[in-house]
Scaffold this active site. Structure first.
Site, mmCIF file in Angstrom:
data_model
loop_
_atom_site.group_PDB
_atom_site.id
_atom_site.type_symbol
_atom_site.label_atom_id
_atom_site.label_comp_id
_atom_site.label_asym_id
_atom_site.label_seq_id
_atom_site.Cartn_x
_atom_site.Cartn_y
_atom_site.Cartn_z
ATOM 1 N N ASP A 122 7.094 -46.135 24.529
ATOM 2 C CA ASP A 122 7.462 -44.831 24.361
ATOM 3 C C ASP A 122 8.036 -43.790 26.028
ATOM 4 O OD1 ASP A 122 7.690 -42.316 23.224
ATOM 5 O OD2 ASP A 122 6.132 -41.546 24.414
ATOM 6 N N ASP A 131 9.394 -39.872 26.788
ATOM 7 C CA ASP A 131 7.919 -38.750 26.781
ATOM 8 C C ASP A 131 6.707 -39.271 26.999
ATOM 9 O OD1 ASP A 131 10.813 -36.886 26.602
ATOM 10 O OD2 ASP A 131 10.927 -37.687 24.862
HETATM 11 C C1 XBP Z 1 9.122 -36.961 22.543
HETATM 12 C C2 XBP Z 1 9.819 -36.063 21.161
HETATM 13 C C3 XBP Z 1 11.689 -35.452 21.616
HETATM 14 C C4 XBP Z 1 11.178 -34.396 23.167
HETATM 15 C C5 XBP Z 1 12.156 -33.589 22.885
HETATM 16 O O1 XBP Z 1 8.398 -37.616 20.897
HETATM 17 O O2 XBP Z 1 9.772 -35.600 20.684
HETATM 18 O O3 XBP Z 1 11.777 -34.521 20.578
HETATM 19 O O4 XBP Z 1 10.296 -33.626 22.817
HETATM 20 O O5 XBP Z 1 13.621 -34.748 23.126
HETATM 21 P P1 XBP Z 1 7.732 -39.671 21.470
HETATM 22 P P2 XBP Z 1 15.015 -34.115 22.324
HETATM 23 O O6 XBP Z 1 7.455 -39.206 23.273
HETATM 24 O O7 XBP Z 1 7.388 -39.915 20.851
HETATM 25 O O8 XBP Z 1 8.906 -40.077 21.266
HETATM 26 O O9 XBP Z 1 14.816 -32.856 22.357
HETATM 27 O O10 XBP Z 1 15.786 -35.301 23.732
HETATM 28 O O11 XBP Z 1 14.427 -34.440 20.853
HETATM 29 MG MG MG Z 2 5.413 -39.628 23.468
#
Ligand code: XBP
Ligand code: MG
Length: 247
Positions: free
Chosen positions: A12, A14
């Site tokens: 993953d 973020d």
């Molecule tokens: C991460 C997210 C993303 C970020 C923002 O989840 O939910 O939406 O918060 O990025 P994960 P975007 O780590 O589970 O992938 O605005 O580009 O969506």
């Molecule tokens: Mg994440």
């Protein structure tokens, strides 16, 4: 008993590769301000909004839940898309400016995994541009090529906790879920990986500590807590045996 050999790590982004969510939150708020909207997502609200993965989907959800004055808007999806486009540009500028670092242990573990011949992939809900910018700013542009497959953003219709992005990545890798290990920071990510049949380990992040990570093989505070290739293989060995024998 035959178990699938560990062949690939699927990361993953973020919260797992880097603590990005504060930069996302600040970019969302800057976008709202620039658009003349008096919306402000504070930390507590943002924690709740993170239950909805995907920034565009998060904006739409917020409008539907908290902004009844916009419910007569003729094109809410279009509005959310435009706001999210602006937010992505702001976020990319922040990341490209070198203001985010990788989390502890990430760079070392990537190097060790590559040296051990493990294949690398990414499965994230965030935009591809955000991923490549983060990798470029932290590890150098060539690091994008370390990841054989990058599953990101709108590559699939349903974002995490749906398993779609993980299934797509498995298809591109040509591997079974049992041959991989996913690294995640959130309950939504755990559900997505498990839904695709991929064993998963959690490295908790600022916004996800305390979530229910039921089904994960283990939970660690970060990847510098004794996480090396041997530990990854040991975790993988704890997972359910391969469905097919001889793999
Ligand atoms: C991460 C997210 C993303 C970020 C923002 O989840 O939910 O939406 O918060 O990025 P994960 P975007 O780590 O589970 O992938 O605005 O580009 O969506
Ligand atoms: Mg994440």
């Amino acid at each position: 008993m035959n178990r699938a050999e560990l062949r690939a790590l699927i990361f993953d982004v973020d919260g797992t590769l880097a603590e990005t969510e504060e930069a996302h939150r600040i970019a969302f708020n800057a976008t709202f301000f620039a658009a003349g909207l008096d919306w402000h997502w504070d930390v507590d609200l943002y924690r709740r909004l993170l239950a909805v993965t995907g920034g565009r989907e998060r904006i739409l959800h917020y409008i539907r839940e908290a902004r009844p004055e916009l419910h007569g808007h003729p094109d809410l999806p279009g509005l959310a898309r435009a706001l999210h486009h602006d937010k992505t540009a702001r976020y990319v500028a922040t990341v490209a400016g070198g203001r985010l670092a990788l989390r502890p242990g990430v760079e070392r573990l990537l190097g060790e995994a590559r040296a051990a011949g493990l294949r690398l992939a990414i499965a994230t809900t965030t935009s591809l541009e955000n991923v490549t910018t983060l990798l470029g700013a932290t590890l150098g542009a060539e690091s994008v090529g370390w990841f054989e497959v990058i599953g990101a953003g709108d590559q699939v219709a349903a974002k995490k906790p749906a398993p779609d992005i993980y299934r797509w990545v498995l298809g591109e890798l040509g591997l079974e879920g049992t041959q991989c290990l996913a690294l995640e920071d959130s309950c939504n990510g755990v559900r997505a990986a498990l839904g695709a049949g991929i064993p998963v380990v959690v490295t908790t992040s600022a916004y996800t500590t305390g979530e229910d990570f039921g089904g994960a093989l283990d939970v660690v505070p970060d990847l510098d807590h004794g996480v090396d290739v041997a530990r990854l293989r040991a975790w993988h060995g704890m997972a359910a045996p391969a469905a097919a024998s001889g793999v």
